[in-house]
Design an enzyme around this catalytic site. Structure first.
Site, PDB file in Angstrom:
ATOM      1  N   HIS A  59       0.622  -0.945  -0.017  1.00 17.85           N
ATOM      2  CA  HIS A  59      -0.090   0.217   0.070  1.00 17.85           C
ATOM      3  C   HIS A  59       0.760   1.251  -0.250  1.00 17.85           C
ATOM      4  O   HIS A  59       0.553   2.280  -0.394  1.00 17.85           O
ATOM      5  CB  HIS A  59      -1.172  -0.288   1.023  1.00 17.85           C
ATOM      6  CG  HIS A  59      -0.198   0.122   2.447  1.00 17.85           C
ATOM      7  ND1 HIS A  59      -0.155  -0.812   3.258  1.00 17.85           N
ATOM      8  CD2 HIS A  59      -0.027   1.501   3.100  1.00 17.85           C
ATOM      9  CE1 HIS A  59       0.536  -0.014   4.738  1.00 17.85           C
ATOM     10  NE2 HIS A  59       0.567   1.186   4.325  1.00 17.85           N
ATOM     11  N   ASP A  65       0.022  -7.283   1.540  1.00 20.59           N
ATOM     12  CA  ASP A  65       0.289  -5.832   1.494  1.00 20.59           C
ATOM     13  C   ASP A  65       1.958  -6.194   1.631  1.00 20.59           C
ATOM     14  O   ASP A  65       2.559  -5.223   2.044  1.00 20.59           O
ATOM     15  CB  ASP A  65      -0.080  -5.756   3.048  1.00 20.59           C
ATOM     16  CG  ASP A  65       0.267  -3.840   2.894  1.00 20.59           C
ATOM     17  OD1 ASP A  65       0.240  -3.674   2.033  1.00 20.59           O
ATOM     18  OD2 ASP A  65       0.603  -3.197   4.078  1.00 20.59           O
ATOM     19  N   SER A 124       4.774   2.694   7.569  1.00 30.12           N
ATOM     20  CA  SER A 124       4.648   1.671   6.991  1.00 30.12           C
ATOM     21  C   SER A 124       5.818   1.025   6.209  1.00 30.12           C
ATOM     22  O   SER A 124       6.909   1.951   5.211  1.00 30.12           O
ATOM     23  CB  SER A 124       3.822   1.474   5.543  1.00 30.12           C
ATOM     24  OG  SER A 124       2.595   1.671   6.352  1.00 30.12           O
TER      25      SER A 124
END
Length: 520
Positions: free
Chosen positions: A139, A169, A245
Site C-alpha cells: 500500500h 500487503d 509502513s
C-alpha cells in the site's frame, strides 16, 4: 475499525505535514545517529558492542543504541507520487449518509496531463540484498507514478517497482547499484510474547526514527480484510505511525522479525497497538517477487466461511467443530470440476486438519498451479476426499470484480417501509421488481427481503435491518416467507436452537445464527 488505508501511513494523500516534509525537503535524515552508509556494504551481522555480553536482558536493556547503529543503514525512506481522483461525495463520521465534497470540483494541483491531482506519500523500506532490492508494503507503492528512496547517508535515488502482492500487503522495489548494506529475515528464531522489539522507519517524514517495545501478541487475524487469508500478524506496542509502513521490526539481535503494516487507531496516531507481517511470511513472498515480479498461489475456486460456535450449532454440528464451510463454488473452477458443492465442510487439506477458512485458504495457496490438492470434506454427515487440480489464483482485483457481494460503500438512507410476513421477529417479502428498484438490488441477487425487524427480539439484537436480503437459511435457498418458515420448522424439529442466515447487505455478504424467540 482496522482498515489499513485509513490508519496506515504509506501512500496517503492529504497528509499536510508529511507532504510538506517530502516536498519541501525541510526534514533531513539524521545520518549522524544512524551511522554512515558510505563504506558499509554486504550483509549486516550485528554483534554486541562496547564489550557487553549481548544476551537477552533480565529487565529493561541498558540501551538499543548499538543495535540501531548497526541495522539502521539498511533502512530507507520512501517517497511516492500518485494520481488521485477527488470523490464527489464524502462520508462524515456520525452521519448516516454521504454529503457533497467541497473539494471535489476541479482544481488544486493537477497533473501535467490533467488526469487528476498529484498526491504525495511517505513510507519506509529496507534493503534485503546487496544489489538494491528493497522490501516495503504494497500500500506504500501501489499506483505510484514515481518512487524515490533516501538512504541513511542522505543520498536520494529513483526506484522502480519490481512486484507487489496485495494478498499480503508486501512489495519489492529496486534501486540501481551494488554493495548496499542489507538485513535478512529471521525465520528460525520465533518471537515470543514479551520479547523486546525495535521498529525503525520514517514516521511523518521524520526519517531514521527508532521506537522500542515488546511483542504484545502472536497470530493476530482479521487485522485487515484484504490480508486476513494469508497473514497472521505480530502485534507490537513499539510506536508506529504514518510513514512507518514497510519498515522493519527488529529483535534485540538486529534480526528482522516483521514488516510494519497496520495500526489499530481511532485517530490515525499510535495508541500502542501495531501489527507487523511476520518474517516467516515476508521472506517467501519477497523472494518470489524478486524472482518473478509476482506471487503465484494455488486456486480451487471456492468461497469459504468460518462459523462461530453458534453458527456450527445452527447447522447441527458440535459447537467446537473445526473446519470451513463452502459458501459458494465458482462455476467451471477446479473445485467445481472436482465435484465440490455449496454446504460441504472442508476439514483437511492435503492431510492437514484445518480449524477455519484461513487455514484452509493458506494451505490451498501454498500449492503450485497444476498440483493436485486433496480436500477432505464432510457432506451429508459422511467424510470423503476430493482431488482438485489447482489453478493459478487470479489477482485481487479480478476476484473483487467477480464477487457480487455488494459495493461496500456507505449505506443509503432507508427507503419507505414495505410490508411483509412475520417470521421469528422478521418481516420478509419476496423480491419483486418494485422492491428491487426501491432498495437498489441487482437482478442476480435472489432471496427474501427483510422489510422490518421487531424490537427486543433475537433478530433485532443481531443488528438485522430492513433492506437486507436473506439468500439462504441453513442449507435451503429461500425465495418466500414460506421457505423461511419451512427451514425454521425443520431446525426446530431437529432440536436445534437456531438457524443460520446467509444475508446480503449493502456492505457485503454475512452469516448470522438467529436464535429462536421463546416468546413466539
Amino acid at each position: 475499525m482496522m482498515k489499513r488505508k485509513e490508519f496506515m501511513l504509506g501512500a496517503v494523500a492529504g497528509l499536510a505535514f508529511a507532504a510538506a516534509a517530502t516536498a519541501g525537503g525541510v526534514i533531513d535524515w539524521p545520518s549522524a545517529e544512524a551511522g554512515p552508509v558510505a563504506g558499509v556494504s554486504g550483509r549486516l551481522a550485528p554483534s554486541a558492542g562496547g564489550g557487553l555480553a549481548f544476551a537477552p536482558p533480565q529487565g529493561a536493556p541498558l540501551s538499543f543504541a548499538d543495535i540501531f547503529a548497526q541495522v539502521a543503514p539498511a533502512v530507507v525512506q520512501i517517497e511516492v507520487k500518485t494520481r488521485v481522483q477527488r470523490p464527489n461525495m464524502i462520508q462524515v463520521p456520525g452521519m448516516p449518509f454521504a454529503i457533497p465534497n467541497p473539494n471535489g470540483a476541479p482544481g488544486g494541483e493537477e497533473g501535467e496531463d490533467g488526469e487528476g491531482a498529484t498526491a504525495l506519500g511517505a513510507g519506509s523500506g529496507f534493503f534485503i540484498s546487496a544489489d538494491g532490492f528493497i522490501a516495503t508494503n504494497n500500500h506504500v507503492v501501489a499506483d505510484a507514478t514515481e518512487i524515490r528512496v533516501k538512504l541513511a547517508d542522505g543520498r536520494e535515488m529513483e526506484a522502480r517497482l519490481v512486484g507487489r502482492d496485495e494478498a499480503t500487503d508486501l512489495a519489492v522495489i529496486k534501486v540501481e547499484g551494488a554493495d548496499f548494506p542489507f538485513v535478512s529475515f529471521e525465520e528460525q528464531a520465533q518471537p515470543r510474547v514479551g520479547d523486546w522489539v525495535i521498529a525503525v522507519g520514517n514516521p511523518f517524514g521524520l526519517g531514521g526514527t527508532a521506537t522500542a517495545g515488546i511483542v504484545s501478541a502472536l497470530a493476530r487475524q482479521n487485522v485487515d480484510d484484504q490480508t486476513s487469508q494469508y497473514v497472521d500478524f505480530l502485534q507490537i506496542d513499539a510506536a508506529i505511525n504514518r510513514g512507518n509502513s514497510g519498515g522493519p521490526t527488529f529483535d534485540i539481535y538486529g534480526r528482522v522479525i516483521g514488516v510494519n503494516s497496520a495500526i489499530y487507531s481511532q485517530t490515525g496516531g499510535s495508541v500502542g497497538i501495531g501489527f507487523a507481517i511476520p518474517a516467516s511470511i515476508a521472506k517467501g513472498v519477497t523472494e518470489q517477487l524478486m524472482r518473478n515480479g509476482r506471487v503465484e498461489r494455488g486456486y480451487v475456486g471456492v468461497g469459504l466461511r468460518t462459523l462461530s460456535p453458534d453458527g456450527w450449532e445452527a447447522l447441527g454440528q458440535p459447537r467446537d467443530f473445526k473446519g470451513a464451510l463452502i459458501e459458494n463454488v465458482t462455476e467451471g473452477a477446479p473445485a467445481d470440476r472436482a465435484g465440490a458443492r455449496i454446504d460441504d465442510y472442508i476439514v483437511a487439506v492435503n492431510g492437514k486438519p484445518v480449524a477455519d477458512s484461513t487455514e484452509a485458504s493458506r494451505l490451498v495457496g501454498q500449492a503450485r498451479p497444476g498440483e493436485t490438492i486433496r480436500l477432505e470434506i464432510i457432506r451429508d454427515g459422511r467424510r470423503q476426499t476430493l482431488n482438485v487440480r489447482a489453478g493459478a489464483r487470479p489477482s485481487e482485483q479480478e476476484l473483487a470484480a467477480a464477487d457480487g457481494s455488494g459495493s461496500g460503500g456507505a449505506a443509503a438512507p432507508p427507503p419507505p417501509a414495505a410490508t411483509g410476513e412475520a417470521v421469528e421477529g422478521l418481516s420478509v417479502a419476496p423480491l419483486s421488481p418494485t422492491l428491487r428498484s426501491r432498495y437498489d438490488l441487482p437482478d442476480n441477487v435472489n432471496g427474501v427481503l427483510i422489510t422490518n425487524v421487531a424490537r427486543s427480539t433475537p433478530a433485532a439484537r443481531l443488528g438485522l435491518q430492513a433492506g437486507f436480503v436473506i439468500t439462504r437459511v441453513n442449507t435451503r435457498n429461500v425465495t418466500s416467507a414460506a421457505d423461511v418458515r419451512a427451514a425454521v420448522a425443520a431446525a426446530k424439529q431437529a432440536g436445534r436452537p437456531s438457524v443460520l442466515l446467509f444475508i446480503r447487505t449493502p456492505q457485503g455478504n454475512v452469516v448470522a445464527p438467529l436464535k429462536f424467540d421463546d416468546g413466539e
